[in-house]
Design a protein around this motif. Structure first.
Motif, PDB file in Angstrom:
ATOM      1  N   ARG A  99       0.815  -1.215   0.000  1.00 37.12           N
ATOM      2  CA  ARG A  99       0.000   0.000   0.000  1.00 37.12           C
ATOM      3  C   ARG A  99       0.855   1.275   0.000  1.00 37.12           C
ATOM      4  NH1 ARG A  99      -5.214   1.840   2.083  1.00 37.12           N
ATOM      5  NH2 ARG A  99      -4.999   4.096   2.072  1.00 37.12           N
ATOM      6  N   VAL A 100       2.001   1.266   0.709  1.00 38.63           N
ATOM      7  CA  VAL A 100       2.829   2.453   0.899  1.00 38.63           C
ATOM      8  C   VAL A 100       4.205   2.198   0.295  1.00 38.63           C
ATOM      9  CG1 VAL A 100       3.832   4.055   2.575  1.00 38.63           C
ATOM     10  CG2 VAL A 100       1.614   2.968   3.053  1.00 38.63           C
ATOM     11  N   ALA A 101       4.636   3.059  -0.620  1.00 37.01           N
ATOM     12  CA  ALA A 101       5.954   2.938  -1.244  1.00 37.01           C
ATOM     13  C   ALA A 101       6.817   4.123  -0.830  1.00 37.01           C
ATOM     14  CB  ALA A 101       5.831   2.896  -2.766  1.00 37.01           C
ATOM     15  N   ALA A 102       8.101   3.852  -0.606  1.00 38.97           N
ATOM     16  CA  ALA A 102       9.022   4.898  -0.161  1.00 38.97           C
ATOM     17  C   ALA A 102      10.233   4.945  -1.076  1.00 38.97           C
ATOM     18  CB  ALA A 102       9.462   4.642   1.281  1.00 38.97           C
ATOM     19  N   ALA A 120      11.387  -3.993 -11.181  1.00 36.09           N
ATOM     20  CA  ALA A 120      10.667  -5.211 -10.789  1.00 36.09           C
ATOM     21  C   ALA A 120      10.816  -5.525  -9.306  1.00 36.09           C
ATOM     22  CB  ALA A 120      11.157  -6.398 -11.623  1.00 36.09           C
ATOM     23  N   LEU A 121      11.832  -4.954  -8.640  1.00 36.60           N
ATOM     24  CA  LEU A 121      11.962  -5.152  -7.197  1.00 36.60           C
ATOM     25  C   LEU A 121      10.733  -4.630  -6.449  1.00 36.60           C
ATOM     26  CD1 LEU A 121      15.701  -4.101  -6.675  1.00 36.60           C
ATOM     27  CD2 LEU A 121      14.762  -6.424  -6.739  1.00 36.60           C
ATOM     28  N   GLY A 122      10.039  -3.690  -7.056  1.00 39.84           N
ATOM     29  CA  GLY A 122       8.825  -3.166  -6.430  1.00 39.84           C
ATOM     30  C   GLY A 122       7.702  -4.183  -6.330  1.00 39.84           C
ATOM     31  N   ARG A 123       7.823  -5.296  -7.044  1.00 43.82           N
ATOM     32  CA  ARG A 123       6.774  -6.328  -7.008  1.00 43.82           C
ATOM     33  C   ARG A 123       6.972  -7.329  -5.875  1.00 43.82           C
ATOM     34  NH1 ARG A 123       2.498  -4.877  -8.480  1.00 43.82           N
ATOM     35  NH2 ARG A 123       1.841  -7.061  -8.707  1.00 43.82           N
ATOM     36  N   ILE A 124       8.099  -7.249  -5.168  1.00 46.78           N
ATOM     37  CA  ILE A 124       8.393  -8.240  -4.127  1.00 46.78           C
ATOM     38  C   ILE A 124       7.286  -8.341  -3.075  1.00 46.78           C
ATOM     39  CG2 ILE A 124       9.960  -8.730  -2.189  1.00 46.78           C
ATOM     40  CD1 ILE A 124      12.267  -7.871  -4.009  1.00 46.78           C
ATOM     41  N   PRO A 125       6.689  -7.217  -2.598  1.00 42.72           N
ATOM     42  CA  PRO A 125       5.635  -7.364  -1.586  1.00 42.72           C
ATOM     43  C   PRO A 125       4.414  -8.148  -2.075  1.00 42.72           C
ATOM     44  CG  PRO A 125       6.433  -5.107  -1.647  1.00 42.72           C
ATOM     45  CD  PRO A 125       7.014  -5.801  -2.839  1.00 42.72           C
ATOM     46  N   HIS A 126       4.258  -8.286  -3.384  1.00 46.27           N
ATOM     47  CA  HIS A 126       3.099  -8.988  -3.929  1.00 46.27           C
ATOM     48  C   HIS A 126       3.369 -10.474  -4.177  1.00 46.27           C
ATOM     49  CE1 HIS A 126       0.840  -5.234  -4.661  1.00 46.27           C
ATOM     50  NE2 HIS A 126       2.032  -4.722  -4.917  1.00 46.27           N
ATOM     51  N   ARG A 127       4.612 -10.915  -3.937  1.00 50.33           N
ATOM     52  CA  ARG A 127       4.962 -12.297  -4.207  1.00 50.33           C
ATOM     53  C   ARG A 127       4.933 -13.119  -2.921  1.00 50.33           C
ATOM     54  NH1 ARG A 127      10.467 -10.682  -7.336  1.00 50.33           N
ATOM     55  NH2 ARG A 127       9.522  -9.444  -9.010  1.00 50.33           N
ATOM     56  N   ARG A 128       4.727 -14.403  -3.079  1.00 49.16           N
ATOM     57  CA  ARG A 128       4.847 -15.310  -1.947  1.00 49.16           C
ATOM     58  C   ARG A 128       6.322 -15.492  -1.611  1.00 49.16           C
ATOM     59  NH1 ARG A 128       0.244 -18.163  -0.791  1.00 49.16           N
ATOM     60  NH2 ARG A 128      -1.435 -18.051  -2.338  1.00 49.16           N
ATOM     61  N   ALA A 129       6.596 -15.787  -0.350  1.00 49.99           N
ATOM     62  CA  ALA A 129       7.980 -15.971   0.082  1.00 49.99           C
ATOM     63  C   ALA A 129       8.677 -17.038  -0.762  1.00 49.99           C
ATOM     64  CB  ALA A 129       8.016 -16.368   1.557  1.00 49.99           C
ATOM     65  N   TRP A 130       9.903 -16.726  -1.203  1.00 48.53           N
ATOM     66  CA  TRP A 130      10.776 -17.624  -1.945  1.00 48.53           C
ATOM     67  C   TRP A 130      10.243 -17.974  -3.328  1.00 48.53           C
ATOM     68  CZ3 TRP A 130      14.821 -17.121   0.835  1.00 48.53           C
ATOM     69  CH2 TRP A 130      14.746 -17.110   2.224  1.00 48.53           C
ATOM     70  N   SER A 131       9.224 -17.279  -3.787  1.00 51.27           N
ATOM     71  CA  SER A 131       8.698 -17.597  -5.113  1.00 51.27           C
ATOM     72  C   SER A 131       9.390 -16.739  -6.161  1.00 51.27           C
ATOM     73  CB  SER A 131       7.187 -17.363  -5.165  1.00 51.27           C
ATOM     74  OG  SER A 131       6.895 -15.987  -5.011  1.00 51.27           O
ATOM     75  N   PRO A 132       9.594 -17.238  -7.369  1.00 57.09           N
ATOM     76  CA  PRO A 132      10.181 -16.429  -8.439  1.00 57.09           C
ATOM     77  C   PRO A 132       9.190 -15.373  -8.908  1.00 57.09           C
ATOM     78  CG  PRO A 132       9.454 -18.530  -9.305  1.00 57.09           C
ATOM     79  CD  PRO A 132       9.275 -18.600  -7.808  1.00 57.09           C
ATOM     80  N   ALA A 133       9.708 -14.435  -9.683  1.00 55.75           N
ATOM     81  CA  ALA A 133       8.847 -13.368 -10.194  1.00 55.75           C
ATOM     82  C   ALA A 133       7.789 -13.959 -11.108  1.00 55.75           C
ATOM     83  CB  ALA A 133       9.684 -12.348 -10.957  1.00 55.75           C
ATOM     84  N   PRO A 134       6.504 -13.798 -10.774  1.00 58.03           N
ATOM     85  CA  PRO A 134       5.454 -14.342 -11.639  1.00 58.03           C
ATOM     86  C   PRO A 134       5.238 -13.457 -12.862  1.00 58.03           C
ATOM     87  CG  PRO A 134       4.476 -13.203  -9.768  1.00 58.03           C
ATOM     88  CD  PRO A 134       5.970 -13.161  -9.566  1.00 58.03           C
ATOM     89  N   ARG A 173      10.274   1.984  -9.524  1.00 58.27           N
ATOM     90  CA  ARG A 173      10.224   0.825  -8.629  1.00 58.27           C
ATOM     91  C   ARG A 173       9.092   0.977  -7.616  1.00 58.27           C
ATOM     92  NH1 ARG A 173      11.152   0.704  -3.791  1.00 58.27           N
ATOM     93  NH2 ARG A 173      12.359   2.633  -3.785  1.00 58.27           N
ATOM     94  N   ALA A 174       8.963   2.194  -7.058  1.00 59.31           N
ATOM     95  CA  ALA A 174       7.892   2.433  -6.091  1.00 59.31           C
ATOM     96  C   ALA A 174       6.522   2.298  -6.747  1.00 59.31           C
ATOM     97  CB  ALA A 174       8.051   3.825  -5.478  1.00 59.31           C
ATOM     98  N   LEU A 175       6.382   2.785  -7.976  1.00 61.72           N
ATOM     99  CA  LEU A 175       5.093   2.686  -8.666  1.00 61.72           C
ATOM    100  C   LEU A 175       4.738   1.238  -8.988  1.00 61.72           C
ATOM    101  CD1 LEU A 175       5.198   5.711 -11.131  1.00 61.72           C
ATOM    102  CD2 LEU A 175       4.041   5.527  -8.930  1.00 61.72           C
ATOM    103  N   ALA A 176       5.757   0.414  -9.232  1.00 60.55           N
ATOM    104  CA  ALA A 176       5.492  -1.000  -9.514  1.00 60.55           C
ATOM    105  C   ALA A 176       4.855  -1.696  -8.317  1.00 60.55           C
ATOM    106  CB  ALA A 176       6.782  -1.702  -9.916  1.00 60.55           C
ATOM    107  N   GLN A 177       5.019  -1.127  -7.127  1.00 61.34           N
ATOM    108  CA  GLN A 177       4.329  -1.667  -5.957  1.00 61.34           C
ATOM    109  C   GLN A 177       2.832  -1.420  -6.029  1.00 61.34           C
ATOM    110  OE1 GLN A 177       7.898  -0.171  -3.112  1.00 61.34           O
ATOM    111  NE2 GLN A 177       6.058  -0.764  -2.010  1.00 61.34           N
ATOM    112  N   GLU A 178       2.393  -0.548  -6.941  1.00 60.89           N
ATOM    113  CA  GLU A 178       0.994  -0.133  -7.064  1.00 60.89           C
ATOM    114  C   GLU A 178       0.482   0.429  -5.738  1.00 60.89           C
ATOM    115  OE1 GLU A 178      -0.917  -2.736 -10.549  1.00 60.89           O
ATOM    116  OE2 GLU A 178      -0.517  -3.911  -8.742  1.00 60.89           O
ATOM    117  N   PRO A 179       1.183   1.443  -5.214  1.00 59.77           N
ATOM    118  CA  PRO A 179       0.805   1.986  -3.907  1.00 59.77           C
ATOM    119  C   PRO A 179      -0.341   2.976  -4.022  1.00 59.77           C
ATOM    120  CG  PRO A 179       2.636   3.230  -4.755  1.00 59.77           C
ATOM    121  CD  PRO A 179       2.336   2.155  -5.779  1.00 59.77           C
ATOM    122  N   ARG A 180      -0.923   3.274  -2.884  1.00 52.99           N
ATOM    123  CA  ARG A 180      -1.840   4.407  -2.786  1.00 52.99           C
ATOM    124  C   ARG A 180      -1.134   5.616  -2.188  1.00 52.99           C
ATOM    125  NH1 ARG A 180      -7.405   1.769  -0.335  1.00 52.99           N
ATOM    126  NH2 ARG A 180      -7.498  -0.062  -1.709  1.00 52.99           N
TER     127      ARG A 180
END
Length: 283
Positions: A99-102, A120-134, A173-180
């Motif tokens: 939700r919050v990107a810094a 693409a590092l911004g997508r890490i919060p949306h991934r399951r632990a230890w999973s590759p980039a979907p 990178r922050a925008l890739a998190q899709e923050p509000r």
């Protein structure tokens, strides 16, 4: 940009928030103590959807620490930071990061990464632990590159970018998190004037709520809907740029004399030279 018309699906897992408007990100009388002194002391800040809030104050006033408290990187010693009405520790780090990107002042990496890989590092919060980039991450990364004008640099090494391009890559990178909410710590530092303006034009065009720490008072007046001024960790003033940026406040907080005029839409600050002693007379 004062109104955010884009709606998003709630990202935070856990109990459903109470009915009614989303209270968003809020700091309630937060304090942070380090090395035996208060770095932030009793600051309250509520964010309105879609607005750009500028954090002002001299070096050491607590701007960076307040941003880290808002992002959950630091825990408050006193008070509470809430997201959708829940304290950040209850929300959890991963859900907060969705939700919050810094974007910090300085970003460095020794790893050889392309611009796309950095974003693409911004997508890490949306991934399951230890999973590759979907594969589902692709559209968010592509959109972030397009928004920041970096599509043509996607395959280029991050280390070869200019300072302004690196800042844009970190924002992508922050925008890739899709923050509000987007938190930016002095993103215009070390940029020339053109790139400062380009970067802030980009920031205020984004469909997010933004808190941005700035040193340049004229840039804050031009781009921010609301200002929060800090000194010694405490709130000195809060309000619109026209209400806050007065000669008396600037003198009190920064110790400099100014003249403030009002251009269409925002105040303009002109700095005055310190008074100098009269030149010596001839003998």
């Amino acid at each position: 940009m004062s109104t955010n018309e884009r709606t998003r699906r709630p990202e935070i897992a856990g109990p459903e928030p109470a009915p009614g408007p989303d209270p968003g990100l809020r700091a309630e009388r937060v304090g942070r103590r380090a090395d035996g002194r208060l770095i932030v002391d009793g600051v309250t800040l509520s964010l309105r959807p879609g607005e750009t809030v500028g954090l002002l104050g001299p070096n050491g006033s607590g701007k960076s620490t307040l941003l880290r408290l808002l992002s959950g990187v630091l825990a408050a010693s006193t008070g509470v930071v809430t997201l959708e009405g829940r304290p950040l520790p209850q929300v959890g780090r991963r859900a907060t990061a969705r939700r919050v990107a810094a974007v910090e002042q300085h970003a460095h990496t020794q790893t050889e990464l392309t611009v796309r890989e950095v974003v693409a590092l911004g997508r890490i919060p949306h991934r399951r632990a230890w999973s590759p980039a979907p594969g589902a991450d692709g559209p968010a990364v592509t959109d972030a590159l397009e928004r920041t004008g970096l599509t043509g640099r996607a395959a280029q090494s991050w280390h070869t970018l200019s300072g302004g391009e690196r800042q844009r890559a970190q924002i992508a990178r922050a925008l890739a998190q899709e923050p509000r909410e987007l938190l930016l710590d002095e993103p215009t530092n070390h940029l020339d004037i053109q790139h400062q303006l380009d970067l802030l034009d980009l920031v205020v065009s984004l469909p997010v709520t933004t808190v941005i720490a700035l040193h340049d008072l004229n840039l804050a007046a031009m781009y921010c809907d609301r200002l929060l001024v800090l000194r010694d960790g405490r709130t000195v003033a809060e309000g619109t740029p026209a209400d806050v940026l007065t000669p008396s406040l600037i003198q009190d907080v920064y110790g400099v004399r100014t003249e403030v005029t009002h251009a269409p839409g925002h105040p303009v600050i002109r700095y005055l030279r310190h008074r100098t002693a009269a030149p010596p007379t001839g003998q």
